[in-house]
Motif scaffolding. Structure first.
Motif, PDB file in Angstrom:
ATOM      1  N   GLN A   6      45.662  36.089  30.352  1.00  0.00           N
ATOM      2  CA  GLN A   6      44.618  37.293  30.251  1.00  0.00           C
ATOM      3  C   GLN A   6      44.112  37.696  31.800  1.00  0.00           C
ATOM      4  O   GLN A   6      44.087  36.599  32.658  1.00  0.00           O
ATOM      5  CB  GLN A   6      43.794  37.205  29.147  1.00  0.00           C
ATOM      6  CG  GLN A   6      44.294  37.135  27.924  1.00  0.00           C
ATOM      7  CD  GLN A   6      43.127  37.489  26.722  1.00  0.00           C
ATOM      8  OE1 GLN A   6      42.021  37.365  27.045  1.00  0.00           O
ATOM      9  NE2 GLN A   6      43.733  37.793  25.615  1.00  0.00           N
ATOM     10  N   ARG A  82      46.259  45.574  33.227  1.00  0.00           N
ATOM     11  CA  ARG A  82      45.449  45.114  32.162  1.00  0.00           C
ATOM     12  C   ARG A  82      44.185  44.741  32.886  1.00  0.00           C
ATOM     13  O   ARG A  82      44.169  43.944  33.789  1.00  0.00           O
ATOM     14  CB  ARG A  82      46.108  44.418  31.222  1.00  0.00           C
ATOM     15  CG  ARG A  82      47.375  45.017  30.349  1.00  0.00           C
ATOM     16  CD  ARG A  82      47.701  44.187  29.259  1.00  0.00           C
ATOM     17  NE  ARG A  82      46.285  43.881  28.166  1.00  0.00           N
ATOM     18  CZ  ARG A  82      46.292  44.175  27.201  1.00  0.00           C
ATOM     19  NH1 ARG A  82      47.204  45.453  26.649  1.00  0.00           N
ATOM     20  NH2 ARG A  82      45.362  43.971  26.392  1.00  0.00           N
ATOM     21  N   ASP A  84      41.626  42.711  30.279  1.00  0.00           N
ATOM     22  CA  ASP A  84      41.465  42.101  29.131  1.00  0.00           C
ATOM     23  C   ASP A  84      40.143  41.729  28.550  1.00  0.00           C
ATOM     24  O   ASP A  84      39.590  42.013  27.637  1.00  0.00           O
ATOM     25  CB  ASP A  84      42.509  40.727  28.615  1.00  0.00           C
ATOM     26  CG  ASP A  84      43.812  41.323  28.797  1.00  0.00           C
ATOM     27  OD1 ASP A  84      44.252  41.905  27.912  1.00  0.00           O
ATOM     28  OD2 ASP A  84      44.425  40.650  29.833  1.00  0.00           O
ATOM     29  N   VAL A  85      39.207  41.191  29.631  1.00  0.00           N
ATOM     30  CA  VAL A  85      37.736  40.846  29.332  1.00  0.00           C
ATOM     31  C   VAL A  85      37.195  41.134  30.670  1.00  0.00           C
ATOM     32  O   VAL A  85      37.859  41.158  31.698  1.00  0.00           O
ATOM     33  CB  VAL A  85      37.684  39.215  29.299  1.00  0.00           C
ATOM     34  CG1 VAL A  85      36.301  38.774  29.043  1.00  0.00           C
ATOM     35  CG2 VAL A  85      38.715  38.703  28.300  1.00  0.00           C
ATOM     36  N   MET A 129      40.353  50.273  28.962  1.00  0.00           N
ATOM     37  CA  MET A 129      40.440  49.008  27.977  1.00  0.00           C
ATOM     38  C   MET A 129      40.597  49.846  26.602  1.00  0.00           C
ATOM     39  O   MET A 129      41.431  48.988  25.915  1.00  0.00           O
ATOM     40  CB  MET A 129      38.987  48.428  28.076  1.00  0.00           C
ATOM     41  CG  MET A 129      38.817  47.248  27.126  1.00  0.00           C
ATOM     42  SD  MET A 129      37.604  46.102  27.468  1.00  0.00           S
ATOM     43  CE  MET A 129      38.065  45.369  28.663  1.00  0.00           C
ATOM     44  N   GLY A 135      40.074  44.928  24.192  1.00  0.00           N
ATOM     45  CA  GLY A 135      39.521  43.647  25.131  1.00  0.00           C
ATOM     46  C   GLY A 135      38.172  43.297  24.543  1.00  0.00           C
ATOM     47  O   GLY A 135      37.650  43.587  23.500  1.00  0.00           O
ATOM     48  N   VAL A 179      37.743  47.301  20.862  1.00  0.00           N
ATOM     49  CA  VAL A 179      37.139  46.637  22.226  1.00  0.00           C
ATOM     50  C   VAL A 179      35.783  45.987  21.505  1.00  0.00           C
ATOM     51  O   VAL A 179      34.891  46.656  20.761  1.00  0.00           O
ATOM     52  CB  VAL A 179      36.601  47.754  23.046  1.00  0.00           C
ATOM     53  CG1 VAL A 179      35.450  46.896  24.100  1.00  0.00           C
ATOM     54  CG2 VAL A 179      37.635  48.470  23.630  1.00  0.00           C
TER      55      VAL A 179
END
Length: 265
Positions: A6, A82, A84-85, A129, A135, A179
């Protein structure tokens, strides 16, 4: 396994909790995007992560500069398919009596670092996101973001509490859209930020790594809140006995003023 492969963006990643969190996640196979004002220090951290076999990218960013935040968000999205976090860790604290803080614009400066800057970055990255299917957003908050109000910390508590409530509201809007939002209410952590406060030098405190382990917990378990065991008791006491707590805190403030006057004499 929760983060391997990720992409994780971390603000305030040059020192302390942010640095420890970046190292921890990179060691578990995440690609970490390091954001902070101190570019040289970020490069050092990133180089050490890469030398240990991890993946790290550096983005020098001052969250108080609204235009730069938008530009940097666009650059990050162009470089990474991407995100992801997002770990919103950057923050600043000032301990000063309110009557002395006006000319120094303590409230304005802390709102920019602790609230409006992080919010602007999230708003710039959030559409991507949502579009990618979801995410996780983690807010590295503080136990002092919740009542009672502590003397000399008005600007810090107000800015942290404001962002925490804003993000909680945003999280409720994002339910069902993939999310997830979580807040981590940390107690005292032994970092550069608390060093100027002499009263904290002997107080119990977490290490940056211990704090980082709390910060990443919402990435492993789908929780919305991580907090010390005693924080609920503090909240209940503030709700049920506000006059007692306020009286005690006011007494401590008066004692500190007297001690300060005596030292000046």
């Amino acid at each position: 396994m929760a983060v391997r492969g990720q992409t994780v963006l971390i603000t305030g990643a040059s020192y302390g909790i942010g640095e420890a969190t970046a190292r921890l996640l990179a060691s578990c196979g995440a690609e970490v995007l390091l954001l902070a004002r101190s570019g040289e220090r970020l490069e050092e951290v990133a180089a050490q992560i890469r030398a240990a076999g991890g993946q790290a990218s550096v983005y020098q960013l001052d969250l108080t500069d609204a235009e730069t935040v938008k530009t940097m968000a666009a650059q990050i999205e162009a470089n990474h398919p991407r995100i992801d976090v997002i770990i919103s860790n950057a923050g600043h604290s000032i301990r000063r009596p309110v009557l002395q803080s006006g000319e120094k614009d303590d409230l304005g400066r802390l709102l920019a670092v602790n609230f409006t800057g992080p919010a602007a970055l999230l708003l710039a990255l959030l559409p991507r996101m949502v579009a990618q299917g979801g995410g996780v957003i983690v807010n590295v908050s503080s136990a002092s973001a919740l009542p009672p109000g502590i003397p000399r910390w008005a600007a810090y508590q107000g800015s942290k509490a404001g962002f925490d409530l804003w993000l909680g509201s945003l999280g409720n809007e994002l339910r069902g859209r993939g999310v997830r939002v979580a807040s981590v209410y940390l107690p005292l952590v032994r970092t550069r930020m608390i060093a100027p406060t002499r009263a904290y030098r002997l107080a119990p405190a977490l290490t940056p790594l211990e704090a980082a382990q709390s910060v990443v917990y919402p990435l492993v378990k789908p929780v919305r809140r991580v907090a010390p065991w005693w924080l609920k008791g503090q909240q209940v006491a503030a709700l049920l006995f506000p006059n007692v707590l306020d009286g005690a805190l006011g007494g401590l403030e008066e004692l500190e003023r007297r001690l300060t006057r005596d030292q000046r004499k």
